[in-house]
Design a protein around this motif. Structure first.
Motif, short mmCIF file in Angstrom:
data_model
loop_
_atom_site.label_atom_id
_atom_site.label_comp_id
_atom_site.label_asym_id
_atom_site.label_seq_id
_atom_site.Cartn_x
_atom_site.Cartn_y
_atom_site.Cartn_z
N GLY A 168 0.80 -1.22 0.00
CA GLY A 168 0.00 0.00 0.00
C GLY A 168 0.83 1.26 0.00
N VAL A 169 2.13 1.15 -0.26
CA VAL A 169 3.00 2.33 -0.28
C VAL A 169 2.68 3.18 -1.51
N ARG A 170 2.66 4.49 -1.33
CA ARG A 170 2.42 5.41 -2.43
C ARG A 170 3.73 5.67 -3.16
N ILE A 171 3.74 5.51 -4.48
CA ILE A 171 4.94 5.66 -5.30
C ILE A 171 4.77 6.86 -6.22
N LEU A 172 5.72 7.80 -6.13
CA LEU A 172 5.74 8.96 -7.00
C LEU A 172 6.71 8.69 -8.15
N ILE A 180 5.09 12.84 -12.86
CA ILE A 180 4.21 12.47 -13.98
C ILE A 180 3.16 11.45 -13.57
N ALA A 181 3.31 10.79 -12.42
CA ALA A 181 2.31 9.81 -12.01
C ALA A 181 2.51 9.49 -10.54
N GLU A 182 1.43 8.97 -9.95
CA GLU A 182 1.47 8.48 -8.57
C GLU A 182 0.65 7.20 -8.54
N VAL A 183 1.26 6.11 -8.09
CA VAL A 183 0.59 4.82 -8.06
C VAL A 183 0.70 4.24 -6.65
N THR A 184 -0.14 3.26 -6.37
CA THR A 184 -0.13 2.59 -5.07
C THR A 184 0.38 1.17 -5.23
#
Length: 842
Positions: A157-161, A169-173
């Motif tokens: 569940g870590v947020r990845i920039l 350009i994006a942010e994913v979980t």
């Protein structure tokens, strides 16, 4: 009624209500303040607590606050204190708002003035362990775990920039399934991430960096430098791909290479959340394209909902999801099964008061889910019944889509696809179901949610059985199958139901969360088969709510049928002899004959083997001195077969347990319209080679679960359960001789080597015969040893020809395998990749 207008009274209610909230205590543990409804100042206001837009809990404003009374001039018991759950101590910013029980927003203020929402960020000491794997098939992939040494946890569940040249350009979980990471680290399997770089963001050369947030810790493997082909190159690749189908030998390998080089938007099954965000809003439009309009006469739908001590936040969200239905002619029957929770009772009364379509039916004593549901069924006024659990969620178009399908198909029992919903509101674990699959239903209640049934039919079969609580829905579905024809049961291939995951739910924990359900399920299936007059013993598979049906037909039934085992071979005598000896050693309880089909063997060893085999009892050897033509070889063998059933078996398949053939034959004895049965075949390393065949994947067909561990359940237990399928492999396929001859056998003119088994299966299906995959008949398959790889240069032209024959012959069937959900991709990779269906493709 209009289907374009949602049921929503929130804005009008908020305008009429005089509500006020004040926040004066903000700390790490929780939030305190007071709130009042000036229209009912003597009552303690019940507040919905929403975090990030999702109902997290309910809090009652009943704490004594003299200071607030001086300000509001009303009742002093209007204070509250809310403890923020541990799951939000994650270092991320969250937004908290409050609403009244009926959904009306509660305006907030603080000592600093008016506020629209309360933002908070709570953290605990952790570190991040994370890696970027790289670019594969157009997807940037990796994993991340947040490690809490003190608590001993490693959670996803870590947020990845994602940045390019320092610009985000994006942010994913990182919450996708990565079993390999879980095995290697001992951490949470839901820790993977994948990112598809949109066309508009691509440049020929990019330097991407990946950071775990909020720590801004750069991942291992970052930065990642990648190159994309320029637009002219992509156009050239696309043009070449279009030509490949005309180039036969050159085309096959070129097409694979070019498709790998050309990025395309992809949705892997682990990337379900992104797919759902794009696909679920299209459900109504797809339904309109597929089924047409809603009924001209608008049937009342009775949504029956037994209620027993749900989490108050989840319950409120569940009721909201019914009230937001685009189809408005419904009633919601809430049966309070003696929950004995004053706050829950008060909430239900308030909801029923706010919306006259909600009816509250209290029980004096707890009776269990079946009795509570039966109370609702007895009180239901609707023409149609929909079943709903007290903490789950419906898609806003659920009733509308189901009623469109009911009108178009005439079905009297309908069911949809479903997924699960986390406490955060995130969707996960989709269950994309097959069209009606009776044999699958015997092994597991794959139908589950969302179910809609004609009230008249329900009254005919009776309500739920209280003795089978835990499997009451499985039992009801089986009884409905006894009453309805397959044509009256329809699968709506849309995700319309979100099954709540909680610590105590089966949705979160599997069968072990409700162990009594296992025994109840066994009893439900056993009772159904008893009523049908079928002798069987039913037992759980591994303690799960998934069952194995062991048929108990008398020996004389199998003896009257018998099996002719046809084995083609050319030389490879050691292997063929091992195959035959294994059959004689292990096969029990089934009379059989072996027909060896010698396709031009030439060695001295072969002559000795053939002579010895010809002298064995119940054994024939037929010499076929012709070029290899699998279809013709087996058709010749069938003409010599004397038994009622035909087992087509490769000489590189080896059985090793006594009841393999009995289990296949028993399936045919249990179902007179069953035309063929396929076994589970494993490679020598124990992984799956065949667990059924799916039509349309990769062009014509592909094996399901190739490479999966032999004992693994596969997607939604498909690898471990008996079920109807569109096709099975002839490497080990039992066929009813009557059915084989009815459809003309194998095609020895156009399909000499490849796809002849798929062709036979499709012909059987079109003639009304069923096909079943039997996972309990297991054998080892040393694939392609006897005749090499179809895909070398010499044989590729023939394969491409046979590929085109199948695609043209079955253009109406290959893309629409009824047992493989339409939302799965047909590009390749069975049960691994999703596709986004537009309404025009529905």
């Amino acid at each position: 009624m209009t289907t374009k207008k949602s049921v929503s009274r929130k804005n009008s209610v908020a305008a009429e209500r005089k509500l006020l909230g004040f926040i004066d205590r903000i700390e790490e543990a929780g939030v305190g303040g007071w709130a009042v409804d000036f229209d009912a100042p003597a009552e303690s206001l019940r507040l919905r607590v929403l975090i990030d837009g999702v109902i997290a809990d309910m809090v009652v404003c009943d704490l004594h606050r003299d200071d607030a009374r001086l300000v509001t001039q009303v009742n002093s018991r209007i204070g509250f204190y809310y403890v923020i759950p541990e799951r939000y101590h994650d270092g991320l910013r969250h937004v908290m708002t409050f609403a009244a029980l009926d959904g009306a927003d509660v305006p907030l203020s603080s000592r600093n003035g008016a506020m629209t929402a309360l933002n908070f960020c709570l953290a605990k000491p952790t570190r991040v362990d994370a890696t970027v794997d790289g670019l594969a098939g157009g997807l940037l992939q990796g994993w991340a775990l947040r490690v809490d040494e003190r608590a001993g946890t490693k959670l996803g569940g870590v947020r990845i920039l994602v940045t390019d040249g320092g610009q985000p350009i994006a942010e994913v979980t990182a919450d996708q399934f990565r079993g390999d990471v879980a095995t290697a680290t001992g951490g949470d399997a839901a820790c993977g991430f994948s990112f598809y770089l949109p066309e508009e963001l691509r440049r020929p050369r990019m330097r991407l960096q990946f950071f775990a947030m909020p720590e801004h810790a750069e991942l291992r493997g970052s930065p990642l430098e990648i190159e994309f082909p320029a637009a002219p190159s992509r156009e050239q690749i696309t043009a070449l791909i279009a030509r490949t189908d005309e180039l036969f030998t050159f085309a096959f390998r070129l097409k694979q290479d070019l498709q790998a080089a050309l990025p395309r938007e992809r949705y892997m099954l682990d990337d379900y959340r992104r797919w759902a965000a794009a696909s679920l809003p299209l459900a109504a439009a797809r339904a309109e394209a597929r089924y047409g309009g809603v009924p001209q006469t608008l049937p009342l739908v009775s949504v029956v909902c037994p209620v027993y001590r749900p989490g108050i936040a989840d319950f409120l969200a569940a009721v909201d999801s019914v009230r937001r239905q685009t189809y408005e002619n419904w009633e919601l029957l809430l049966v309070d099964d003696a929950s004995s929770q004053p706050e829950l009772t008060a909430a239900m009364k308030a909801l029923a008061k706010a919306d006259k379509r909600i009816r509250l039916l209290p029980r004096k004593r707890n009776g269990g889910i079946a009795r509570a549901t039966n109370d609702a069924l007895a009180a239901a006024r609707g023409e149609v019944i929909a079943f709903f659990d007290h903490d789950d969620l419906l898609e806003p178009v659920a009733l509308e889509v189901m009623l469109r399908a009911r009108r178009a198909t005439g079905a009297r029992l309908l069911y949809s696809d479903e997924d699960k919903v986390e406490c955060s509101g995130a969707l996960c674990e989709p269950h994309f179901k097959p069209d009606f699959n009776y044999r699958f239903l015997l092994d597991i209640n794959y139908i589950c949610h969302f179910v809609m049934v004609d009230a008249e039919v329900l009254r005919e079969v009776g309500g739920l059985d209280p003795e089978l609580d835990g499997a009451q829905d499985h039992d009801l579905l089986l009884r409905l199958c006894e009453r309805l024809t397959p044509g009256e049961i329809h699968h709506v291939a849309e995700v319309l139901y979100h099954w709540r995951k909680s610590a105590s739910s089966t949705a979160a924990a599997g069968a072990q969360a409700k162990p009594k359900a296992v025994a109840a399920g066994e009893a439900a299936v056993q009772g159904h088969l008893r009523r049908r007059g079928l002798p069987a013993r039913v037992k759980s598979r591994g303690g799960l709510t998934c069952y194995q049906v062991e048929w108990q037909f008398p020996a004389k039934a199998r003896k009257a049928a018998g099996v002719s085992i046809l084995i083609p071979f050319r030389d490879h005598i050691g292997m063929t002899q091992e195959c035959v000896e294994a059959i004689r050693k292990y096969t029990k309880d089934v009379p059989y004959e072996i027909i060896l089909l010698d396709n031009w063997s030439s060695s001295l060893e072969a002559e000795a083997f053939i002579t010895a085999q010809a002298n064995m009892p119940d054994t024939k050897v037929i010499r076929i001195a012709e070029p290899f033509n699998y279809s013709r070889i087996n058709n010749i063998g069938v003409r010599a077969a004397e038994r009622e059933y035909l087992l087509f078996l490769n000489n590189d398949v080896f059985v090793n347990e006594p009841f393999w053939l009995r289990r296949m034959l028993d399936e045919c004895l249990a179902a007179p319209k069953l035309g063929a049965v396929g076994a589970k075949l494993l490679y020598p390393n124990g992984t799956v080679q065949h667990a059924g065949v799916v039509l349309g994947v990769g062009g014509v067909a592909d094996h399901a679960f190739r490479g999966l561990a032999g004992s693994a359940p596969g997607y939604m237990t498909h690898a471990m359960t008996a079920q109807e399928v569109a096709a099975v492999t002839a490497a080990c396929m039992l066929v009813r001789k009557e059915a084989f001859e009815e459809v003309g056998g194998f095609d020895e003119e156009s399909l000499k080597v490849a796809f002849n088994d798929v062709d036979l299966c499709v012909k059987l299906s079109k003639s009304g015969w069923k096909l079943v995959y039997m996972p309990d008949a297991v054998a080892e398959h040393r694939e392609s040893i006897s005749r090499g790889d179809d895909f070398n240069d010499e044989k590729l032209a023939r394969f491409m020809w046979e590929n085109e024959v199948m695609k043209q012959r079955y253009a109406d069937a290959l893309p629409f395998d009824p047992y493989y959900n339409r939302h799965f991709s047909r590009e390749g990779g069975v049960y691994r990749e999703l596709r986004l269906l537009r309404p025009e493709d529905a």
